[in-house]
Design a protein around this motif. Sequence first.
Motif, PDB file in Angstrom:
ATOM      1  N   GLY A  42      18.391  -1.259  12.316  1.00 27.23           N
ATOM      2  CA  GLY A  42      19.697  -0.754  11.921  1.00 27.23           C
ATOM      3  C   GLY A  42      19.557   0.434  10.989  1.00 27.23           C
ATOM      4  N   ASP A  43      20.037   0.277   9.747  1.00 26.51           N
ATOM      5  CA  ASP A  43      20.008   1.358   8.760  1.00 26.51           C
ATOM      6  C   ASP A  43      18.770   1.305   7.876  1.00 26.51           C
ATOM      7  OD1 ASP A  43      22.563   2.529   9.442  1.00 26.51           O
ATOM      8  OD2 ASP A  43      23.478   0.738   8.589  1.00 26.51           O
ATOM      9  N   LEU A  44      17.791   0.506   8.245  1.00 25.85           N
ATOM     10  CA  LEU A  44      16.548   0.387   7.486  1.00 25.85           C
ATOM     11  C   LEU A  44      15.370   0.849   8.339  1.00 25.85           C
ATOM     12  CD1 LEU A  44      14.635  -0.779   5.218  1.00 25.85           C
ATOM     13  CD2 LEU A  44      14.758  -2.955   6.480  1.00 25.85           C
ATOM     14  N   ALA A  45      14.499   1.645   7.746  1.00 23.38           N
ATOM     15  CA  ALA A  45      13.242   2.014   8.390  1.00 23.38           C
ATOM     16  C   ALA A  45      12.093   1.537   7.512  1.00 23.38           C
ATOM     17  CB  ALA A  45      13.152   3.521   8.598  1.00 23.38           C
ATOM     18  N   ILE A  46      11.088   0.935   8.145  1.00 17.42           N
ATOM     19  CA  ILE A  46       9.892   0.459   7.458  1.00 17.42           C
ATOM     20  C   ILE A  46       8.725   1.243   8.031  1.00 17.42           C
ATOM     21  CG2 ILE A  46       8.493  -1.555   6.885  1.00 17.42           C
ATOM     22  CD1 ILE A  46      10.917  -3.292   7.695  1.00 17.42           C
ATOM     23  N   VAL A  47       8.013   1.964   7.173  1.00 14.64           N
ATOM     24  CA  VAL A  47       7.024   2.927   7.646  1.00 14.64           C
ATOM     25  C   VAL A  47       5.702   2.739   6.913  1.00 14.64           C
ATOM     26  CG1 VAL A  47       6.413   5.374   7.707  1.00 14.64           C
ATOM     27  CG2 VAL A  47       8.750   4.666   8.239  1.00 14.64           C
ATOM     28  N   ARG A  48       4.599   2.805   7.664  1.00 20.44           N
ATOM     29  CA  ARG A  48       3.280   2.926   7.056  1.00 20.44           C
ATOM     30  C   ARG A  48       2.497   3.953   7.874  1.00 20.44           C
ATOM     31  NH1 ARG A  48       0.363  -2.251   5.379  1.00 20.44           N
ATOM     32  NH2 ARG A  48       1.232  -1.688   3.340  1.00 20.44           N
ATOM     33  N   TYR A  49       1.926   4.921   7.184  1.00 19.90           N
ATOM     34  CA  TYR A  49       1.106   5.884   7.890  1.00 19.90           C
ATOM     35  C   TYR A  49      -0.082   6.301   7.031  1.00 19.90           C
ATOM     36  CZ  TYR A  49       3.221   9.718   5.156  1.00 19.90           C
ATOM     37  OH  TYR A  49       3.635  10.547   4.152  1.00 19.90           O
ATOM     38  N   SER A  50      -1.125   6.778   7.691  1.00 20.59           N
ATOM     39  CA  SER A  50      -2.259   7.387   6.998  1.00 20.59           C
ATOM     40  C   SER A  50      -2.367   8.826   7.476  1.00 20.59           C
ATOM     41  CB  SER A  50      -3.556   6.619   7.259  1.00 20.59           C
ATOM     42  OG  SER A  50      -3.892   6.669   8.627  1.00 20.59           O
ATOM     43  N   LEU A  51      -2.687   9.716   6.546  1.00 19.15           N
ATOM     44  CA  LEU A  51      -2.749  11.137   6.851  1.00 19.15           C
ATOM     45  C   LEU A  51      -3.959  11.731   6.147  1.00 19.15           C
ATOM     46  CD1 LEU A  51      -1.498  13.711   8.025  1.00 19.15           C
ATOM     47  CD2 LEU A  51      -0.044  13.858   5.992  1.00 19.15           C
ATOM     48  N   THR A  52      -4.854  12.303   6.944  1.00 21.21           N
ATOM     49  CA  THR A  52      -6.029  12.971   6.393  1.00 21.21           C
ATOM     50  C   THR A  52      -5.807  14.473   6.477  1.00 21.21           C
ATOM     51  OG1 THR A  52      -7.477  11.176   7.107  1.00 21.21           O
ATOM     52  CG2 THR A  52      -8.527  13.275   6.576  1.00 21.21           C
ATOM     53  N   ALA A  53      -5.676  15.111   5.312  1.00 22.93           N
ATOM     54  CA  ALA A  53      -5.400  16.545   5.255  1.00 22.93           C
ATOM     55  C   ALA A  53      -5.319  16.960   3.793  1.00 22.93           C
ATOM     56  CB  ALA A  53      -4.083  16.871   5.963  1.00 22.93           C
ATOM     57  N   GLU A  54      -5.201  18.250   3.564  1.00 16.89           N
ATOM     58  CA  GLU A  54      -4.820  18.745   2.252  1.00 16.89           C
ATOM     59  C   GLU A  54      -3.308  18.918   2.274  1.00 16.89           C
ATOM     60  OE1 GLU A  54      -5.345  22.612  -0.712  1.00 16.89           O
ATOM     61  OE2 GLU A  54      -6.514  22.463   1.145  1.00 16.89           O
ATOM     62  N   VAL A  55      -2.615  18.148   1.458  1.00 21.17           N
ATOM     63  CA  VAL A  55      -1.162  18.054   1.575  1.00 21.17           C
ATOM     64  C   VAL A  55      -0.488  18.327   0.237  1.00 21.17           C
ATOM     65  CG1 VAL A  55       0.763  16.492   2.048  1.00 21.17           C
ATOM     66  CG2 VAL A  55      -1.269  16.421   3.481  1.00 21.17           C
ATOM     67  N   ASN A 102      -5.787  15.629  -1.232  1.00 27.58           N
ATOM     68  CA  ASN A 102      -6.733  16.315  -0.350  1.00 27.58           C
ATOM     69  C   ASN A 102      -7.742  15.280   0.125  1.00 27.58           C
ATOM     70  OD1 ASN A 102      -8.317  18.050   1.055  1.00 27.58           O
ATOM     71  ND2 ASN A 102      -8.991  19.276  -0.687  1.00 27.58           N
ATOM     72  N   GLY A 103      -7.578  14.826   1.338  1.00 30.75           N
ATOM     73  CA  GLY A 103      -8.391  13.748   1.877  1.00 30.75           C
ATOM     74  C   GLY A 103      -7.505  12.807   2.671  1.00 30.75           C
ATOM     75  N   THR A 104      -7.765  11.527   2.553  1.00 30.38           N
ATOM     76  CA  THR A 104      -6.988  10.534   3.292  1.00 30.38           C
ATOM     77  C   THR A 104      -6.075   9.778   2.343  1.00 30.38           C
ATOM     78  OG1 THR A 104      -8.734  10.232   4.934  1.00 30.38           O
ATOM     79  CG2 THR A 104      -7.092   8.482   4.763  1.00 30.38           C
ATOM     80  N   ALA A 105      -4.820   9.646   2.742  1.00 28.83           N
ATOM     81  CA  ALA A 105      -3.844   8.881   1.966  1.00 28.83           C
ATOM     82  C   ALA A 105      -3.159   7.887   2.881  1.00 28.83           C
ATOM     83  CB  ALA A 105      -2.808   9.803   1.328  1.00 28.83           C
ATOM     84  N   GLU A 106      -2.829   6.721   2.313  1.00 25.61           N
ATOM     85  CA  GLU A 106      -2.006   5.741   3.026  1.00 25.61           C
ATOM     86  C   GLU A 106      -0.663   5.664   2.322  1.00 25.61           C
ATOM     87  OE1 GLU A 106      -3.113   1.656   4.873  1.00 25.61           O
ATOM     88  OE2 GLU A 106      -2.263   1.213   2.898  1.00 25.61           O
ATOM     89  N   VAL A 107       0.396   5.780   3.089  1.00 29.27           N
ATOM     90  CA  VAL A 107       1.746   5.795   2.542  1.00 29.27           C
ATOM     91  C   VAL A 107       2.536   4.638   3.143  1.00 29.27           C
ATOM     92  CG1 VAL A 107       3.892   7.105   2.342  1.00 29.27           C
ATOM     93  CG2 VAL A 107       1.687   8.289   2.225  1.00 29.27           C
ATOM     94  N   SER A 108       3.194   3.871   2.279  1.00 32.70           N
ATOM     95  CA  SER A 108       4.077   2.777   2.704  1.00 32.70           C
ATOM     96  C   SER A 108       5.465   3.087   2.176  1.00 32.70           C
ATOM     97  CB  SER A 108       3.596   1.436   2.135  1.00 32.70           C
ATOM     98  OG  SER A 108       2.250   1.189   2.467  1.00 32.70           O
ATOM     99  N   ALA A 109       6.484   2.994   3.026  1.00 25.66           N
ATOM    100  CA  ALA A 109       7.817   3.405   2.593  1.00 25.66           C
ATOM    101  C   ALA A 109       8.910   2.536   3.206  1.00 25.66           C
ATOM    102  CB  ALA A 109       8.070   4.870   2.949  1.00 25.66           C
ATOM    103  N   LEU A 110       9.940   2.293   2.410  1.00 27.56           N
ATOM    104  CA  LEU A 110      11.179   1.668   2.860  1.00 27.56           C
ATOM    105  C   LEU A 110      12.286   2.704   2.717  1.00 27.56           C
ATOM    106  CD1 LEU A 110      10.931  -1.790   1.032  1.00 27.56           C
ATOM    107  CD2 LEU A 110      10.436  -1.323   3.438  1.00 27.56           C
TER     108      LEU A 110
END
Length: 308
Positions: A42-55, A102-110
């Motif tokens: 519905g109106d909720l998104a549950i997200v987990r991603y990993s991103l390797t980069a300079e960000v 700069n490297g790998t990060a794991e992000v968890s978000a609601l």
Amino acid sequence: MRMDSDDVADVEEIWKTFVPSASLLRIDPADFAFRWRSATLGDLAIVRYSLTAEVHSRVQPEDQLFACRLVAADGVLRTRRSIIDAGAPWATDSALVEAEWNGTAEVSALLFDRGRAQELARRITGDELLSLRLTSVHPRSDLAARQWVRAFDYLLTSALSLDDAGDELIEAGLARHALTTILGCFPSTFSSAITRDGGGERAATVRRALTYIDENAHLPITVDEVAEAVHMSTRGLQYAFRRGIDMTPTEYLRRVRLDGAHRDLRNGGVDESVTRIARRWGFANSSRFSALYRQTYGRSAKETLQEH
């Protein structure tokens, strides 16, 4: 949604879908990897991603309640006024938050629609005039931060296990749990509203009842015994649960017992059986248990036992 990609454009496209205010200010395509897992209820998104980069990224939501945790070896998070502790969850409904790594990060978000979040908060507090706002990006305590992390893992696992048809009752329960996780972790106008008109006393009673159930779910306890343990009538406890967590004591007890059975199935030895584990956790009807288990975890109890 599941995606593994080495295309920088994929990141921008997905971020803009879930977080319209987000932008990537700098990214190095030469050292890039992206892994994304998400569920939308519905109106909720549950997200987990990993991103390797300079960000270098920024988020400043307009119509969202956004709670997040970034884990990176050299990650830096800041608002205009403060630095956010590395690895700690943070939340915003309007404040600008910038992140660098700069490297790998794991992000968890609601990510919650702000209007829907306010509607649910009004139902929980009984305050139809509540204007829901976060009053700090920082968690109220280390304990609250740890609880956010545990709750997020449960929410993502549960949401990803739902089939395409979904289940409206389960999805509504997960959305409610996600909102109370955010509002329990971060200071907001919700905190003062919940303490008015006896709300604080009622909330404290519900917390005691939840603790009692968590500690005794493996025993043949009843809702009447839970109410007696927290010095409240059964009817009063049922009302407090409905107002506080939008489920009955019976529903919560069943969920805790299902979680216990799930753990035993994952850790089961060669002499274990689904029926024996189900009965250990108070499910006398193995067929009913199997149906509840599949509905909750997206697979059969037998499959879980055989795998582990």
